[in-house]
Design a protein around this motif. Structure first.
Motif, PDB file in Angstrom:
ATOM      1  N   ARG A 171      -1.896   6.669  -2.533  1.00 49.37           N
ATOM      2  CA  ARG A 171      -3.096   6.119  -3.155  1.00 49.37           C
ATOM      3  C   ARG A 171      -4.343   6.596  -2.408  1.00 49.37           C
ATOM      4  O   ARG A 171      -4.316   6.782  -1.187  1.00 49.37           O
ATOM      5  CB  ARG A 171      -3.037   4.594  -3.165  1.00 49.37           C
ATOM      6  N   TRP A 173       0.850  -1.193   0.000  1.00 46.74           N
ATOM      7  CA  TRP A 173       0.000   0.000   0.000  1.00 46.74           C
ATOM      8  C   TRP A 173       0.883   1.239   0.000  1.00 46.74           C
ATOM      9  O   TRP A 173       1.985   1.248   0.558  1.00 46.74           O
ATOM     10  CB  TRP A 173      -0.919  -0.001   1.210  1.00 46.74           C
ATOM     11  N   SER A 175      -9.987   5.413  -0.702  1.00 48.35           N
ATOM     12  CA  SER A 175     -11.150   4.688  -1.223  1.00 48.35           C
ATOM     13  C   SER A 175     -10.751   3.388  -1.922  1.00 48.35           C
ATOM     14  O   SER A 175     -11.600   2.512  -2.137  1.00 48.35           O
ATOM     15  CB  SER A 175     -11.926   5.580  -2.199  1.00 48.35           C
ATOM     16  N   GLU A 176      -9.480   3.254  -2.286  1.00 43.04           N
ATOM     17  CA  GLU A 176      -9.009   2.058  -2.979  1.00 43.04           C
ATOM     18  C   GLU A 176      -8.460   1.000  -2.022  1.00 43.04           C
ATOM     19  O   GLU A 176      -8.082  -0.101  -2.469  1.00 43.04           O
ATOM     20  CB  GLU A 176      -7.912   2.425  -3.990  1.00 43.04           C
ATOM     21  N   TYR A 177      -8.405   1.329  -0.723  1.00 41.24           N
ATOM     22  CA  TYR A 177      -7.708   0.444   0.209  1.00 41.24           C
ATOM     23  C   TYR A 177      -8.325  -0.950   0.284  1.00 41.24           C
ATOM     24  O   TYR A 177      -7.601  -1.954   0.214  1.00 41.24           O
ATOM     25  CB  TYR A 177      -7.677   1.063   1.607  1.00 41.24           C
ATOM     26  N   GLU A 178      -9.633  -1.029   0.440  1.00 38.76           N
ATOM     27  CA  GLU A 178     -10.260  -2.347   0.604  1.00 38.76           C
ATOM     28  C   GLU A 178     -10.090  -3.198  -0.648  1.00 38.76           C
ATOM     29  O   GLU A 178      -9.870  -4.416  -0.553  1.00 38.76           O
ATOM     30  CB  GLU A 178     -11.735  -2.192   0.958  1.00 38.76           C
ATOM     31  N   GLU A 179     -10.168  -2.575  -1.811  1.00 45.13           N
ATOM     32  CA  GLU A 179      -9.955  -3.321  -3.055  1.00 45.13           C
ATOM     33  C   GLU A 179      -8.517  -3.823  -3.121  1.00 45.13           C
ATOM     34  O   GLU A 179      -8.265  -4.968  -3.529  1.00 45.13           O
ATOM     35  CB  GLU A 179     -10.255  -2.429  -4.254  1.00 45.13           C
ATOM     36  N   TRP A 180      -7.568  -2.962  -2.726  1.00 46.08           N
ATOM     37  CA  TRP A 180      -6.162  -3.382  -2.702  1.00 46.08           C
ATOM     38  C   TRP A 180      -5.974  -4.556  -1.755  1.00 46.08           C
ATOM     39  O   TRP A 180      -5.300  -5.528  -2.081  1.00 46.08           O
ATOM     40  CB  TRP A 180      -5.282  -2.215  -2.263  1.00 46.08           C
ATOM     41  N   ARG A 181      -6.575  -4.470  -0.585  1.00 42.86           N
ATOM     42  CA  ARG A 181      -6.415  -5.524   0.409  1.00 42.86           C
ATOM     43  C   ARG A 181      -7.008  -6.836  -0.074  1.00 42.86           C
ATOM     44  O   ARG A 181      -6.435  -7.914   0.151  1.00 42.86           O
ATOM     45  CB  ARG A 181      -7.033  -5.093   1.730  1.00 42.86           C
ATOM     46  N   ARG A 182      -8.151  -6.765  -0.746  1.00 40.84           N
ATOM     47  CA  ARG A 182      -8.771  -7.991  -1.266  1.00 40.84           C
ATOM     48  C   ARG A 182      -7.893  -8.648  -2.320  1.00 40.84           C
ATOM     49  O   ARG A 182      -7.996  -9.868  -2.561  1.00 40.84           O
ATOM     50  CB  ARG A 182     -10.156  -7.676  -1.847  1.00 40.84           C
ATOM     51  N   GLY A 183      -7.029  -7.869  -2.943  1.00 46.37           N
ATOM     52  CA  GLY A 183      -6.147  -8.415  -3.958  1.00 46.37           C
ATOM     53  C   GLY A 183      -5.010  -9.248  -3.397  1.00 46.37           C
ATOM     54  O   GLY A 183      -4.265  -9.877  -4.167  1.00 46.37           O
TER      55      GLY A 183
END
Length: 310
Positions: free
Chosen positions: A154, A150, A157-165
């Motif tokens: 960035r 991370w 708002s993109e954090y959860e999507e990044w984490r799911r990746g």
């Protein structure tokens, strides 16, 4: 009995087990570069850990009979300077990591350090790993995010999507691979001591996961600094004592949840809460008050590791 890198190396020259973390072959790099603290690194580390006029004094964290933590500073005795630390990039099954090993005072014990979301190359994490190595340990910091940590730049708002990746099962498998690599290196050096695991924030949460799935009993203890999203359901599978350190003003690490996890793990574990401290205060202190409590927490961690690993 603990063996130092120096003694293991001398044995290797005589035909005994080869030097720890210094062999060629599968997953291994050439001998690590020796990094003298007297270089520019010393200035960087000193700025990071001892700013605002604090010094390399010996700090002792003592637990009283009622569970309170008292800290004593020895004004007459300077902490022994960390003169040399070996630092090298490693690659294990294609996953990168960073290994720091003490030279002068190596105690023959390994620590797996799991980073926060900013990754294994982040300066705050490496600075902390360097300081732990200065206390005699061999510290391995794996790249939990495989080149995609991370970034503060960035959008949140993109954090959860990044984490799911980043699949938790893949991260668990990577930590297992790095653990086995360390065990193999110790075995090749003729050392049978167990390991410790510690982590911050994201990595602090994964400490419980690693210990809960440690079927081979590689680890003797763990230290979790303000771990996030800890899976309390697996806490009962942890068989070794864990030290949990957090602040009471940390919205990402609920203190109540830590006490529940401590109870599930059972006898030997401990939760230490610092009043007024927020998230990240140990490895990313921002105020003089953070600095003070970060020093105390480091001393507490150091004594905990010494008790359970040395």
């Amino acid at each position: 009995m603990a063996a130092s890198l120096a003694s293991v190396s001398s044995l290797a020259k005589a035909g005994a087990p080869r030097s720890l973390f210094n062999r060629h072959g599968s997953h291994r790099l050439p001998p690590p570069q020796i990094i003298p603290l007297a270089s520019s690194i010393k200035k960087h580390i000193t700025t990071s850990f001892y700013r605002r006029g604090s010094s390399l004094k010996n700090i002792y964290a003592l637990e009283t009979s009622d569970g309170a933590i008292n800290v004593e500073v020895d004004d007459d005795e300077e902490e022994e300077a960390c003169e040399l630390v070996n630092g090298t990039e490693v690659s294990v099954d294609g996953v990168e990591g960073y290994l720091l090993t003490a030279v002068k005072n190596n105690n023959g014990t390994g620590l797996l350090l799991l980073s926060d979301v900013f990754g294994f190359q982040d300066s705050a994490t490496r600075d902390f790993a360097y300081r732990v190595a200065c206390n005699g340990y061999n510290v391995l910091v794996p790249d939990l995010f495989r080149g995609d940590p991370w970034s503060k730049n960035r959008p949140k708002s993109e954090y959860e999507e990044w984490r799911r990746g980043h699949d938790p099962n893949r991260i668990r498998q990577d930590t297992t691979t790095f653990t086995k690599w360390m065990v193999e290196e110790f075995a090749a050096a003729g050392i049978s001591k167990k390991l410790g695991v510690m982590g911050f924030c994201f990595g602090g949460g994964r400490v419980v996961d690693v210990l809960a799935t440690d079927e081979n009993g590689y680890f003797s203890t763990g230290v979790s600094f303000y771990g996030t999203r800890i899976d309390s359901a697996v806490a009962g599978d942890v068989k070794v004592p864990v030290l949990f350190i957090a602040g009471d003003r940390d919205p990402l690490c609920e203190v109540k949840g830590l006490y529940e996890i401590e109870e599930k793990i059972g006898e030997g574990s401990k939760v230490v809460v610092y009043e007024g401290r927020g998230h990240g205060f140990v490895h990313r202190p921002e105020t003089p008050e953070d600095d003070r409590d970060a020093e105390e927490a480091f001393a507490l961690m150091r004594n905990w590791l010494h008790h359970h690993l040395i």
